[in-house]
Design a protein around this motif. Sequence first.
Motif, short mmCIF file in Angstrom:
data_model
loop_
_atom_site.label_atom_id
_atom_site.label_comp_id
_atom_site.label_asym_id
_atom_site.label_seq_id
_atom_site.Cartn_x
_atom_site.Cartn_y
_atom_site.Cartn_z
N ASN A 1 0.90 -1.01 -0.01
CA ASN A 1 0.21 0.06 0.00
C ASN A 1 0.86 1.19 -0.11
OD1 ASN A 1 -1.43 2.26 0.74
ND2 ASN A 1 -2.97 0.87 1.69
N ALA B 1 3.18 7.59 4.12
CA ALA B 1 2.47 8.00 5.40
C ALA B 1 3.43 7.49 6.59
CB ALA B 1 1.12 7.84 5.56
N GLU B 2 3.98 6.44 6.55
CA GLU B 2 4.70 5.86 7.68
C GLU B 2 5.94 6.30 7.63
OE1 GLU B 2 4.31 1.85 7.02
OE2 GLU B 2 2.37 1.54 8.19
N THR C 1 2.62 13.55 6.76
CA THR C 1 1.91 14.21 6.04
C THR C 1 2.26 15.83 6.03
OG1 THR C 1 0.47 14.90 7.98
CG2 THR C 1 -0.01 12.86 6.64
N LYS D 1 -0.06 4.34 2.23
CA LYS D 1 0.31 3.86 3.60
C LYS D 1 2.00 4.10 4.12
CE LYS D 1 -0.54 0.31 7.07
NZ LYS D 1 -0.97 -0.91 7.45
#
Length: 358
Positions: A192, A198-199, A203, A195
């Motif tokens: 993903n 983002a990890e 953001t 995801k």
Amino acid sequence: MKRIVLGLSGGVDSAVSAVLLKKQGYQVDAVYLECWHEPGCRAEGDRQDALQVALQLDLPFQVLNFKKPYREKVMQYFLDEYQAGRTPNPDVMCNKIIKFGLFYDWAMKQGYDAIATGHYAKADGQFLYVPKDKIKDQTYFLYQIRQEQLAHVVFPLAELTKQAVRQLAHQAKLPVADKKDSVGICFVGDINVPKFLAENLGTKPGKIVDEHGNILGQHRGLWFHTVGQRHGFNYDKKKYAQLNPILHKDELPAMYVIDKNIKANELVIGPKQATRVKTLHVSNLHLLGLTQAELFKRTDLRVRIRHTGQLTDCEIKKMGNRYSVKLKQLVEGVASGQSAVFYTYEKAGRCLGGATIN
């Protein structure tokens, strides 16, 4: 007898490559390249499948651990490019750094005559060509192979279609004959991506604007978007309709990402026609089997800006430290950081190399 070491991935393509190489009389050793072992990835299963194939075919087998350089040079590049506002091409980098970098160099030091992989590509020792299976063609991801390596690389699937490969796998009773093709990032798989970004990057909210700078919404971070993308963002349709009164509310066009303003942290969206361009600017030109002067003189050039994308007639000229690629027709969704790979018109479909889109 030539000694060849095969990159055995645990998939059907490299497994059938092993069968073909043995039939052709090569002395074949098998190596599994371990590059990524994180929760959710299929590395452990792939390694077991590779071992089972090697045992069935009586191939010497070993594992090479490239996890550290893969993380530092491929996945870090992947994150850095997204953070810089570009769209990376990790499979190109993976081939350059791992398969035709560390693996190739290791094989040459071990005294092998050549390496082999299950790529759908064709090489004759001097040039790189499109394989028989045009749909599975992977030359787009291989354009950074070094010229001198072509004499020491074997692509056993060059003259086979994917359907024929599956048939051969069944005939040989290979344990991976019906295994699904791998998808997603090289060695990582179908992760993903939002995801994962983002990890690792977090953001960074900013404005969504139209071509004229009118604010239409907010994005979570520019690295979650790429030029040509249609989904993954929300905008104020009512405001867009008010700004474009000529449009009926039921006739609003589908909106696409058309640019990313890194300095202002703004995501620029617009209708599909705004994603179309007729000129590309590229850098880091890497050529196979010809000089820059010879490339500029060719009148039979075609370019591909994404894997299995359309081949478009073009001409290329040097402009300072970069190059201008003039297209004979409009193309959509040209993203900075992706690869522009050049081909000839000749029947064999020779790959001439490529460059990075600016």
